[in-house]
Design a protein around this motif. Structure first.
Motif, mmCIF file in Angstrom:
data_model
loop_
_atom_site.group_PDB
_atom_site.id
_atom_site.type_symbol
_atom_site.label_atom_id
_atom_site.label_comp_id
_atom_site.label_asym_id
_atom_site.label_seq_id
_atom_site.Cartn_x
_atom_site.Cartn_y
_atom_site.Cartn_z
ATOM 1 N N HIS A 202 4.382 -34.681 8.550
ATOM 2 C CA HIS A 202 5.012 -35.975 8.872
ATOM 3 C C HIS A 202 6.507 -35.794 9.163
ATOM 4 O O HIS A 202 7.023 -36.319 10.154
ATOM 5 N N LEU A 203 7.182 -35.045 8.298
ATOM 6 C CA LEU A 203 8.626 -34.852 8.471
ATOM 7 C C LEU A 203 8.940 -33.978 9.681
ATOM 8 O O LEU A 203 9.894 -34.232 10.415
ATOM 9 N N ARG A 204 8.110 -32.949 9.912
ATOM 10 C CA ARG A 204 8.384 -32.011 11.003
ATOM 11 C C ARG A 204 8.098 -32.616 12.384
ATOM 12 O O ARG A 204 8.907 -32.504 13.305
ATOM 13 N N PHE A 205 6.943 -33.276 12.521
ATOM 14 C CA PHE A 205 6.498 -33.671 13.855
ATOM 15 C C PHE A 205 6.545 -35.173 14.141
ATOM 16 O O PHE A 205 6.486 -35.577 15.292
ATOM 17 N N PHE A 206 6.649 -35.982 13.071
ATOM 18 C CA PHE A 206 6.750 -37.420 13.292
ATOM 19 C C PHE A 206 8.172 -37.922 13.038
ATOM 20 O O PHE A 206 8.595 -38.908 13.637
ATOM 21 N N ALA A 207 8.871 -37.250 12.121
ATOM 22 C CA ALA A 207 10.259 -37.625 11.844
ATOM 23 C C ALA A 207 11.250 -36.676 12.519
ATOM 24 O O ALA A 207 12.462 -36.809 12.347
ATOM 25 N N ASP A 208 10.730 -35.686 13.255
ATOM 26 C CA ASP A 208 11.566 -34.744 14.027
ATOM 27 C C ASP A 208 12.604 -34.014 13.169
ATOM 28 O O ASP A 208 13.763 -33.864 13.559
ATOM 29 N N LYS A 209 12.189 -33.533 12.001
ATOM 30 C CA LYS A 209 13.079 -32.782 11.124
ATOM 31 C C LYS A 209 12.873 -31.283 11.344
ATOM 32 O O LYS A 209 11.764 -30.841 11.646
#
Length: 243
Positions: A202-209
């Protein structure tokens, strides 16, 4: 509320089959059900439905309470009422959510209600996260996890003509339609991941972290995040192959 000795006598009668005694105990303890149901409001369920579930829990407490217990009947009944409601919510949700995520979501709800009373307004996600010593993304993820899914074929408007479905309100051009449903399928795959892997994706690919940012948010090293990410992607590939 009834006195301890009086309620014990009534419980003996109710457990022996006296329906009048059972109904009398129910009537005098119905406020227990109301106070418990209040904790579960704003979760996508009708108050009357939760109230009836709470009453079932109260009836079970009447039938199972041992008068030799060194606790008050009300102390025994409340967990039974809560358990009946929680069991229904757990089994009713078509999307299976892990117990830790559910417990976190319930904690967020309680904190939200407490802060609302203190602040006199709805608290922000950042304020709730700070109160619970969590990252805002974790609060959002927990709340989203227990949301009741809405069918694409849900009726959103109806007049004398044909009904308008939720799906009708989500139309784009043909290429965008295809891309949208591909993303929807991907999100369903992500929901099947274990909690930690799901949060990283979620953080890597949906929140662009970046991996470094994710590591800082979760409190792990970048190497650990890289391993979790690889494991998550591997699982997602397996899920897609078996879908």
């Amino acid at each position: 509320m009834l006195e301890d000795e009086e309620i014990k006598n009534l419980l003996h009668k109710a457990q022996a089959g006296d329906q009048i005694a059972k109904e009398y105990i129910l009537e005098n303890n119905i406020n227990l059900v109301r106070s418990v149901v209040h904790r579960f409001t704003n979760r996508g369920y009708e108050w009357d439905d939760l109230f009836q579930l709470g009453c079932i829990g109260l009836v079970k407490a009447i039938e199972r309470f041992d008068t030799k217990f060194s606790v008050k009947f009300s102390t025994y009944a409340v967990p039974m009422i809560i358990g009946e409601i929680r069991r229904f919510i757990r089994d009713d949700n078509p999307v299976k959510v892990s117990r830790p995520v559910k417990e976190l979501a319930y904690k967020v709800h309680r904190t939200q209600e407490r802060l609302q009373g203190l602040l006199g307004r709805d608290p922000t996600i950042t304020e709730i996260a700070k109160e619970l010593s969590l990252a805002p993304q974790e609060v959002v993820a927990a709340l989203e996890a227990i949301q009741t899914p809405t069918s694409l074929y849900a009726n959103v408007f109806h007049d004398d003509g044909d009904p308008i479905l939720l799906l009708d309100q989500m139309k784009y051009c043909e290429e965008e339609d295809s891309a949208y449903f591909e993303k929807l399928a991907l999100k369903e795959i992500v929901l099947r991941l274990p909690e930690k892997e799901r949060l990283v994706i979620h953080l890597r690919f949906f929140a662009d972290k970046t991996q470094a940012e994710v590591a800082q948010i979760i409190g792990l090293s970048q190497v650990q995040i890289s391993r979790i990410e690889k494991q998550a992607l591997k699982l997602m590939k397996e899920f897609m192959q078996t879908s």
